[in-house]
Design a protein around this motif. Structure first.
Motif, PDB file in Angstrom:
ATOM      1  N   SER A   8       4.020  69.459  41.778  1.00 16.85           N
ATOM      2  CA  SER A   8       3.220  69.859  42.949  1.00 16.85           C
ATOM      3  C   SER A   8       3.858  69.451  44.266  1.00 16.85           C
ATOM      4  N   GLY A   9       4.754  68.468  44.237  1.00 14.57           N
ATOM      5  CA  GLY A   9       5.351  68.000  45.478  1.00 14.57           C
ATOM      6  C   GLY A   9       4.375  67.141  46.260  1.00 14.57           C
ATOM      7  N   ILE A  10       4.456  67.214  47.584  1.00 11.90           N
ATOM      8  CA  ILE A  10       3.556  66.452  48.454  1.00 11.90           C
ATOM      9  C   ILE A  10       2.684  67.431  49.237  1.00 11.90           C
ATOM     10  N   GLU A  11       1.399  67.220  49.147  1.00 11.34           N
ATOM     11  CA  GLU A  11       0.434  68.072  49.858  1.00 11.34           C
ATOM     12  C   GLU A  11      -0.255  67.226  50.931  1.00 11.34           C
ATOM     13  N   PHE A  12      -0.272  67.688  52.158  1.00 14.47           N
ATOM     14  CA  PHE A  12      -0.931  66.971  53.261  1.00 14.47           C
ATOM     15  C   PHE A  12      -2.164  67.753  53.687  1.00 14.47           C
ATOM     16  N   VAL A  13      -3.304  67.047  53.763  1.00 12.05           N
ATOM     17  CA  VAL A  13      -4.572  67.690  54.107  1.00 12.05           C
ATOM     18  C   VAL A  13      -5.186  66.978  55.309  1.00 12.05           C
TER      19      VAL A  13
ATOM     20  N   ALA B  35       7.428  58.816  52.368  1.00  9.18           N
ATOM     21  CA  ALA B  35       7.464  59.281  50.979  1.00  9.18           C
ATOM     22  C   ALA B  35       8.898  59.504  50.519  1.00  9.18           C
ATOM     23  N   ALA B  36       9.730  60.030  51.400  1.00  8.69           N
ATOM     24  CA  ALA B  36      11.125  60.265  51.037  1.00  8.69           C
ATOM     25  C   ALA B  36      11.858  58.957  50.763  1.00  8.69           C
ATOM     26  N   LYS B  37      11.455  57.867  51.451  1.00 10.15           N
ATOM     27  CA  LYS B  37      12.097  56.562  51.251  1.00 10.15           C
ATOM     28  C   LYS B  37      11.538  55.833  50.030  1.00 10.15           C
TER      29      LYS B  37
ATOM     30  N   GLY C  86      12.000  52.272  46.132  1.00 10.09           N
ATOM     31  CA  GLY C  86      12.986  52.982  46.940  1.00 10.09           C
ATOM     32  C   GLY C  86      13.338  54.366  46.462  1.00 10.09           C
ATOM     33  N   TYR C  87      12.496  54.966  45.597  1.00  8.18           N
ATOM     34  CA  TYR C  87      12.738  56.321  45.118  1.00  8.18           C
ATOM     35  C   TYR C  87      11.722  57.270  45.732  1.00  8.18           C
ATOM     36  N   PRO C  88      12.069  58.528  45.933  1.00  5.10           N
ATOM     37  CA  PRO C  88      11.155  59.468  46.608  1.00  5.10           C
ATOM     38  C   PRO C  88       9.809  59.574  45.903  1.00  5.10           C
TER      39      PRO C  88
ATOM     40  N   ARG D 129      -1.429  64.161  46.788  1.00  8.89           N
ATOM     41  CA  ARG D 129      -2.117  64.756  47.937  1.00  8.89           C
ATOM     42  C   ARG D 129      -2.468  63.625  48.899  1.00  8.89           C
ATOM     43  N   ILE D 130      -2.033  63.745  50.127  1.00  5.53           N
ATOM     44  CA  ILE D 130      -2.314  62.747  51.161  1.00  5.53           C
ATOM     45  C   ILE D 130      -3.290  63.371  52.148  1.00  5.53           C
ATOM     46  N   THR D 131      -4.477  62.783  52.235  1.00  3.23           N
ATOM     47  CA  THR D 131      -5.537  63.334  53.084  1.00  3.23           C
ATOM     48  C   THR D 131      -5.772  62.411  54.279  1.00  3.23           C
ATOM     49  N   LEU D 132      -5.643  62.947  55.470  1.00  4.47           N
ATOM     50  CA  LEU D 132      -5.941  62.200  56.697  1.00  4.47           C
ATOM     51  C   LEU D 132      -7.440  62.290  56.948  1.00  4.47           C
ATOM     52  N   LEU D 133      -8.133  61.118  56.928  1.00  2.00           N
ATOM     53  CA  LEU D 133      -9.596  61.094  57.029  1.00  2.00           C
ATOM     54  C   LEU D 133     -10.080  60.740  58.431  1.00  2.00           C
ATOM     55  N   ASP D 134      -9.411  59.795  59.065  1.00  2.00           N
ATOM     56  CA  ASP D 134      -9.951  59.276  60.326  1.00  2.00           C
ATOM     57  C   ASP D 134      -8.829  58.594  61.092  1.00  2.00           C
ATOM     58  N   GLY D 135      -9.131  58.159  62.288  1.00  2.00           N
ATOM     59  CA  GLY D 135      -8.156  57.444  63.080  1.00  2.00           C
ATOM     60  C   GLY D 135      -8.651  57.188  64.478  1.00  2.00           C
TER      61      GLY D 135
END
Length: 732
Positions: free
Chosen positions: A557-562, A586-588, A593-595, A600-606
């Motif tokens: 699936s790779g990396i999914e950003f929501v 994530a690449a680092k 130290g491996y990708p 799924r990375i979900t941004l909720l608040d800030g």
């Protein structure tokens, strides 16, 4: 053919030349390492008058195995061409390495040849790898003959060896593998062994005695006739069975005495058609002799029984962009089509290309089109360029004898084709063509290297590019994940030769380092993280806070950003900044130290500040949030898993399957394959098969082959994963 009138040999010291394809014979010598191929080539050159009695050319070198690396390793590591003249024919003898690591050189020799001499040792028998090459030749109908060597060895038995050859090579028709001669033995020595001093021709019933150093012909003695009667009758029946004259067998069985010329003519036709495979014998020459035992008979077989290039179908040709073209004929007046079968570097003249001309005539100083396609995955970029041909020459040891031209069917060395690589097509610049490539084995042994010093680093790239241009069985990889330079080879000996050539030929010293596989990381379950990047140090500050949730996704699936921010807690213009920050982290990697993949990375608040928030601040906050989420989660290390297919003889299937299981492999199926073999399919972690190319050869006595392809990444066992994490921490 051996029983015919003695032909006049060629003269030493001049280049063997050919004016027409009918006068050319291209013969490749095949056999396991140590079977005596190179010694036989030198014996044939001696008999043809091309070398002196010590088997040497004028510069003191031998006609084959003249490379310094070959001298140091005491074995052939590359294809060698030795052209000789015999009875008005030019014979191109192609000596190939017998060791499995150099099978690419063997395949180049098969491509350049029209017939094959299989050299087998009476002391060692027929190995599985030689049988496999025989089957490949049979599949394309290449004419073949067998030469039994090392008859001087203790307990060597020619009769038993011919029986072994019939079983190994004549599975479909044992009567198509029969001897043309029987060895003539001298008096027994103190050890009880009777040396071979000559041959007895089965068709002619003549004795050819080499004991005096010269080949002398005579009638067989009364005691010898009964010995050859059974073998002679079997040979005649075998020849007649393959005859195009269907009435011949009836006439023979009816008691008619078939005349000698008819038998020889039928034999030659059957050999040239690849349906009859004579067995001959070769033994060392007596001290001071000008002819090795059996060499005259071999030369007569080659000139009389092996096909001319006119009888060998040319490979398929297309235009460089893939459009079909009519089939080519071996016509010196036809369109120019030639192929580079070998590339080497000479310290004095630069790159030298060994070329087989399939159509047309190649001449020095003309401009040709050089086309190479289909090997991009091995570090060879597709290329189409026009180049001027340098001098044409005929190789002989380290010498190059100048040629005026090279006609269709012949081979020659071409100097100064700077862009030409092994496998490239040469054609007319106004009619560019591309030949169908020959089958080359995949290199499956990785060799990770790095420059020894800064000076070596500057020369490494050019040295490696030249190395792979010469040898398409190597593959050069610049691994973007592990940041390693990897040279993929066929085996350890292949790797050793590559390193030595880098050092001695291109002046590049390298260090071998441990090969790394491309590991990955992923989250085992849901986790949350808060990234806070707030700094106030006079002047413009930095302010960014973000909260994320990370959850695993299915493999691939790779990396999914929501984005699930509400109410503008993170301003719209900074949401891409958060994504950029988490992807960079994530690449680092987040654990070893491996990708990082398949999450799924979900941004909720800030939170943001009207003055101090910035793109850079939110990138940093995103990275911090991902690291915090990882600190509170269980992280899986993922390893690449390969689909492995092993083609192995039925006798070794159990050993192979057991070995795969010991490598954490899962056998997913087996199926029967032709020739008493089984195809074993398995899934094996790549970290476990780094040296499988070497280990499988040992397991199967060199008879198994395997292929591998990437399947997926999957979690490592916990204990192995933990060890790798500890190693990563030690390095950091």
């Amino acid at each position: 053919m051996g029983d015919k009138a003695h032909a006049h040999p060629g003269a030493a010291g001049r280049a063997a030349t050919a004016d027409h394809p009918a006068s050319v014979r291209n013969v490749v010598l095949v056999g396991h390492s140590g079977s005596g191929k190179t010694t036989l080539v030198e014996a044939l050159a001696l008999t043809a008058g091309a070398v002196n009695r010590a088997g040497r050319v004028e510069d003191g070198g031998t006609v084959s195995d003249y490379d310094d690396i070959e001298h140091r390793q005491q074995r052939s590591v590359q294809l060698s061409l030795v052209p000789v003249e015999w009875g008005g024919f030019k014979i191109n003898l192609l000596d190939t390495p017998g060791y499995a690591d150099f099978v690419g050189e063997l395949r180049a020799g098969l491509r350049a040849a029209d017939a094959a001499l299989f050299v087998v040792s009476a002391a060692d028998g027929v190995d599985g790898a030689t049988r496999m090459v025989w089957e490949e030749c049979a599949a394309v109908g290449m004419p073949r003959a067998i030469v039994v060597t090392h008859l001087e060895a203790a307990r060597a038995d020619f009769t038993e060896m011919t029986r072994t050859c019939a079983e190994a090579f004549g599975a479909d028709d044992p009567d198509a593998v029969l001897p043309l001669y029987l060895p003539l033995h001298g008096a027994k020595g103190p050890d009880g062994h009777a040396p071979v001093t000559g041959l007895i021709g089965l068709l002619s019933q003549r004795v050819f005695d080499y004991a005096s150093g010269e080949r002398k012909e005579s009638e067989p003695g009364e005691e010898q006739l009964p010995l050859i009667e059974e073998a002679r009758n079997q040979l005649i029946e075998g020849i007649i069975a393959e005859s195009e004259d269907e009435s011949l067998m009836d006439r023979y069985l009816g008691g008619e005495d078939i005349d000698f010329k008819t038998l020889v003519d039928d034999l030659e036709r059957a050999v040239a058609r690849g349906i009859f495979h004579p067995v001959l014998a070769a033994a060392p020459a007596a001290e001071g002799a000008r002819q090795g035992i059996g060499t005259v008979e071999l030369l007569e077989l080659i000139t009389g029984g092996f096909p001319t290039p006119l009888e060998h179908p040319a490979p398929v040709v297309t235009t460089p962009d893939g459009k079909a073209r009519p089939a080519l004929g071996c016509d010196p007046e036809g369109p120019l089509v030639a192929e580079v079968v070998k590339t080497a570097s000479d310290p004095y003249v630069g790159r030298v290309s060994l070329v087989r001309v399939f159509s047309g005539t190649l001449r020095p100083d003309e401009t040709v089109h050089v086309s190479g396609h289909g090997l991009a995955d091995r570090g060879h970029e597709d290329h189409d360029v026009d180049e001027r041909v340098g001098a044409l020459s005929s190789p002989f040891g380290k010498q190059q004898r100048v040629l005026a031209q090279c006609v269709a069917g012949d081979l020659a060395c071409v100097a100064k084709l700077n862009r030409a690589e092994t496998g490239d097509t040469l054609s007319a610049k106004d009619d560019p063509l591309l030949m169908e490539p020959w089958d080359m084995p995949d290199p499956l042994l990785p060799l990770a290297i790095q420059a020894h010093s800064k000076a070596d680093e500057d020369k490494l790239s050019q040295g490696l590019s030249r190395l792979v241009a010469e040898d398409p069985t190597m593959r050069l990889e610049q691994n973007q994940d592990t940041h390693q330079v990897v040279l993929w080879c066929l085996g350890e000996a292949h790797a050793d030769v590559a390193l030595e050539r880098l050092r001695s030929r291109y002046g590049v010293q390298v260090d071998v380092v441990a090969h790394k596989v491309s590991l990955r990381e992923t989250f085992a379950g849901k986790s949350g993280g808060r990234g806070r990047h707030v700094k106030q140090s006079g002047g413009h500050g930095q302010y960014a806070i973000c909260e994320i949730e990370v959850e695993p996704l299915p493999g691939g699936s790779g990396i999914e950003f929501v984005d699930k921010v509400v109410g503008g807690a993170v301003p719209r213009q900074f949401i891409p900044s958060v994504e950029k920050g988490v992807r960079a982290q994530a690449a680092k990697g987040v654990a070893a130290g491996y990708p990082l993949i398949d999450v799924r990375i979900t941004l909720l608040d800030g939170k943001a500040h009207s003055v101090d928030s910035s793109d850079a601040a939110f990138q940093t906050a995103g990275a911090l949030a991902l690291r915090e989420a990882a600190a509170d989660a269980r992280i899986h290390l993922l390893e690449p898993v390969a689909e492995v297919q092993v083609l192995v003889g039925d006798d070794h299937v159990g050993s192979v399957m057991s070995d795969l299981s010991g490598r954490r492999g899962r056998v997913v199926g087996t199926e029967q394959a032709p020739g008493g073999r089984t195809l074993v399919r398995a899934e094996v972690p790549e970290i476990e098969i780094g040296r499988y190319a070497v280990d499988l050869r040992s397991l199967s006595q060199g008879t198994a082959r395997f292929s591998r392809s990437y399947a997926r990444h999957e979690p490592m066992p916990p204990q192995l994963s933990e060890r790798i994490r500890e190693q990563a921490q030690d390095v950091s």
